[in-house]
Design an enzyme around this catalytic site. Structure first.
Site, PDB file in Angstrom:
ATOM      1  N   HIS A 110       0.811  -1.224   0.000  1.00 58.10           N
ATOM      2  CA  HIS A 110       0.000   0.000   0.000  1.00 58.10           C
ATOM      3  C   HIS A 110       0.843   1.273   0.000  1.00 58.10           C
ATOM      4  O   HIS A 110       0.333   2.354   0.267  1.00 58.10           O
ATOM      5  CB  HIS A 110      -0.964   0.009   1.197  1.00 58.10           C
ATOM      6  CG  HIS A 110      -2.091  -0.980   1.044  1.00 58.10           C
ATOM      7  ND1 HIS A 110      -2.941  -1.313   2.078  1.00 58.10           N
ATOM      8  CD2 HIS A 110      -2.505  -1.707  -0.016  1.00 58.10           C
ATOM      9  CE1 HIS A 110      -3.827  -2.210   1.645  1.00 58.10           C
ATOM     10  NE2 HIS A 110      -3.580  -2.472   0.388  1.00 58.10           N
ATOM     11  N   CYS A 118       4.276  13.052  -7.376  1.00 60.16           N
ATOM     12  CA  CYS A 118       3.745  14.241  -8.044  1.00 60.16           C
ATOM     13  C   CYS A 118       2.490  13.880  -8.821  1.00 60.16           C
ATOM     14  O   CYS A 118       2.470  12.887  -9.553  1.00 60.16           O
ATOM     15  CB  CYS A 118       4.797  14.844  -8.970  1.00 60.16           C
ATOM     16  SG  CYS A 118       4.174  16.275  -9.860  1.00 60.16           S
TER      17      CYS A 118
HETATM   18  P1  NAD Z   1      -6.848  -3.659   8.587  1.00 64.50           P
HETATM   19  O1  NAD Z   1      -7.831  -3.984   7.550  1.00 64.50           O
HETATM   20  O2  NAD Z   1      -5.517  -4.256   8.444  1.00 64.50           O
HETATM   21  O3  NAD Z   1      -7.518  -4.009  10.049  1.00 64.50           O
HETATM   22  C1  NAD Z   1      -6.864  -3.943  11.276  1.00 64.50           C
HETATM   23  C2  NAD Z   1      -6.970  -5.296  12.000  1.00 64.50           C
HETATM   24  O4  NAD Z   1      -6.110  -5.290  13.133  1.00 64.50           O
HETATM   25  C3  NAD Z   1      -8.366  -5.669  12.526  1.00 64.50           C
HETATM   26  O5  NAD Z   1      -8.694  -6.958  12.083  1.00 64.50           O
HETATM   27  C4  NAD Z   1      -8.216  -5.675  14.065  1.00 64.50           C
HETATM   28  O6  NAD Z   1      -8.982  -6.683  14.678  1.00 64.50           O
HETATM   29  C5  NAD Z   1      -6.747  -5.967  14.213  1.00 64.50           C
HETATM   30  N1  NAD Z   1      -6.112  -5.468  15.448  1.00 64.50           N
HETATM   31  C6  NAD Z   1      -6.339  -4.319  16.114  1.00 64.50           C
HETATM   32  N2  NAD Z   1      -5.482  -4.184  17.150  1.00 64.50           N
HETATM   33  C7  NAD Z   1      -4.673  -5.282  17.130  1.00 64.50           C
HETATM   34  C8  NAD Z   1      -3.577  -5.714  17.918  1.00 64.50           C
HETATM   35  N3  NAD Z   1      -3.112  -5.000  18.950  1.00 64.50           N
HETATM   36  N4  NAD Z   1      -2.995  -6.901  17.603  1.00 64.50           N
HETATM   37  C9  NAD Z   1      -3.453  -7.654  16.566  1.00 64.50           C
HETATM   38  N5  NAD Z   1      -4.480  -7.284  15.788  1.00 64.50           N
HETATM   39  C10 NAD Z   1      -5.082  -6.101  16.053  1.00 64.50           C
HETATM   40  O7  NAD Z   1      -6.577  -2.173   8.654  1.00 64.50           O
HETATM   41  P2  NAD Z   1      -7.505  -0.892   8.562  1.00 64.50           P
HETATM   42  O8  NAD Z   1      -7.296  -0.163   9.824  1.00 64.50           O
HETATM   43  O9  NAD Z   1      -8.877  -1.291   8.170  1.00 64.50           O
HETATM   44  O10 NAD Z   1      -6.815  -0.082   7.376  1.00 64.50           O
HETATM   45  C11 NAD Z   1      -6.988  -0.343   6.007  1.00 64.50           C
HETATM   46  C12 NAD Z   1      -5.749   0.120   5.237  1.00 64.50           C
HETATM   47  O11 NAD Z   1      -5.421   1.459   5.597  1.00 64.50           O
HETATM   48  C13 NAD Z   1      -4.493  -0.647   5.586  1.00 64.50           C
HETATM   49  O12 NAD Z   1      -4.377  -1.779   4.817  1.00 64.50           O
HETATM   50  C14 NAD Z   1      -3.398   0.388   5.314  1.00 64.50           C
HETATM   51  O13 NAD Z   1      -3.095   0.485   3.953  1.00 64.50           O
HETATM   52  C15 NAD Z   1      -4.026   1.654   5.782  1.00 64.50           C
HETATM   53  N6  NAD Z   1      -3.655   1.906   7.205  1.00 64.50           N
HETATM   54  C16 NAD Z   1      -2.335   1.842   7.565  1.00 64.50           C
HETATM   55  C17 NAD Z   1      -1.966   2.015   8.893  1.00 64.50           C
HETATM   56  C18 NAD Z   1      -0.506   1.927   9.268  1.00 64.50           C
HETATM   57  O14 NAD Z   1       0.353   2.093   8.395  1.00 64.50           O
HETATM   58  N7  NAD Z   1      -0.166   1.658  10.525  1.00 64.50           N
HETATM   59  C19 NAD Z   1      -2.953   2.269   9.860  1.00 64.50           C
HETATM   60  C20 NAD Z   1      -4.300   2.342   9.463  1.00 64.50           C
HETATM   61  C21 NAD Z   1      -4.627   2.145   8.126  1.00 64.50           C
HETATM   62 ZN    ZN Z   2       6.157  17.011 -10.753  1.00 65.36          ZN
END
Ligand code: NAD
Ligand code: ZN
Length: 237
Positions: A110, A118
């Site tokens: 991602h 850009c």
């Molecule tokens: P996701 O779809 O990967 O879901 C998060 C998962 O983590 C859930 O299933 C939840 O049950 C689980 N979880 C929560 N706390 C936990 C813990 N302490 N230990 C183990 N599991 C745990 O992510 P999202 O939040 O739906 O985000 C979607 C997309 O957005 C991601 O794929 C990413 O590209 C981006 N995003 C990135 C980050 C980051 O870089 N840290 C954070 C949020 C969202």
């Molecule tokens: Zn440019």
């Protein structure tokens, strides 16, 4: 333990592995910024409509993440990689915490919040500055506005990166799936494909997810504890 029994070891991580570092997941209760849900802002339509608003959201995310450190799960994965020669980490996270912990063979499907792209000339560059001088940040080459080099909801993944990820999971003997909801596609397909090609599937998540049903083993716990428990179980075998 015979390390060879775990190879190739492929790990897929999602936002949940960074939750214990203080990076909120999008779906959790802390996923709100001002009054917006992340899914409303991390989209090409939102950026087209109001680039400044989307950049303010990312400036806040960058500040928040800059203050976070890798946790025991990030550290342990980096440590395991040192002991296993055929190891690949596929992450959906854009926070850079795996690299900060010392993981090396990482596929960031991602993108990265620390990279810019850009919107006009397509150039990409790293930028770790917090705070950013100007929003939206201008491209150093052509002066047009940059966007975060991350994959937004409603966008397709870089086909080369995605192919690489799918080829990798098809080779897996053991696949660890940590802190990912299993509902964001195509990432959610990766565990299925790994399993279909014969991988032993291990899930670590605080919740039961659509992946739990096909997993060979589920550690329903936080990433730090679950990974530590799994690794300890491997030493016993
Ligand atoms: P996701 O779809 O990967 O879901 C998060 C998962 O983590 C859930 O299933 C939840 O049950 C689980 N979880 C929560 N706390 C936990 C813990 N302490 N230990 C183990 N599991 C745990 O992510 P999202 O939040 O739906 O985000 C979607 C997309 O957005 C991601 O794929 C990413 O590209 C981006 N995003 C990135 C980050 C980051 O870089 N840290 C954070 C949020 C969202
Ligand atoms: Zn440019």
């Amino acid at each position: 333990m015979e390390i060879a029994k775990l190879e190739p070891l492929i790990v897929l991580t999602g936002a949940g592995i960074s939750a214990e570092s203080g990076v909120p997941t999008f779906r959790g209760a802390e996923g709100l910024w001002r009054t917006y849900r992340a899914e409303e802002l991390a989209t090409p339509i939102a950026f087209h409509r109001d680039p400044l608003l989307v950049w303010e959201f990312y400036a806040w995310r960058r500040e928040l993440i800059a203050a976070c450190e890798p946790n025991q799960a990030h550290w342990l994965l980096a440590d395991i990689e040192k002991q296993i020669s055929d190891f690949t980490l596929i992450t959906q996270n854009v926070d850079g915490l795996h690299a900060a912990a010392g993981s090396r063979n990482i596929i960031e499907i991602h993108g990265s919040i620390w990279r810019m792209r850009c919107t006009s000339c397509g150039d990409r560059w790293d930028d770790g500055n917090v705070p950013l001088e100007k929003l939206p940040p201008p491209c150093p080459g052509c002066g047009e506005k940059a966007r975060p080099d991350v994959v937004w909801f409603g966008e397709t993944l870089d086909p080369e990166v995605l192919d690489h990820a799918f080829e990798t999971v098809q080779r897996a003997r053991v696949m660890l799936v940590i802190g990912t909801s299993g509902i964001v596609y195509p990432a959610a397909e990766l565990p299925r494909v790994g399993k279909m090609h014969g991988a032993k599937l291990i899930e670590i998540n605080t919740e039961i997810t659509p992946i739990s049903g096909i997993a060979d083993q589920v550690y329903q716990s936080k990433a730090t504890i679950g990974l530590q428990d799994w690794w300890a179980d491997q030493q016993k075998d």
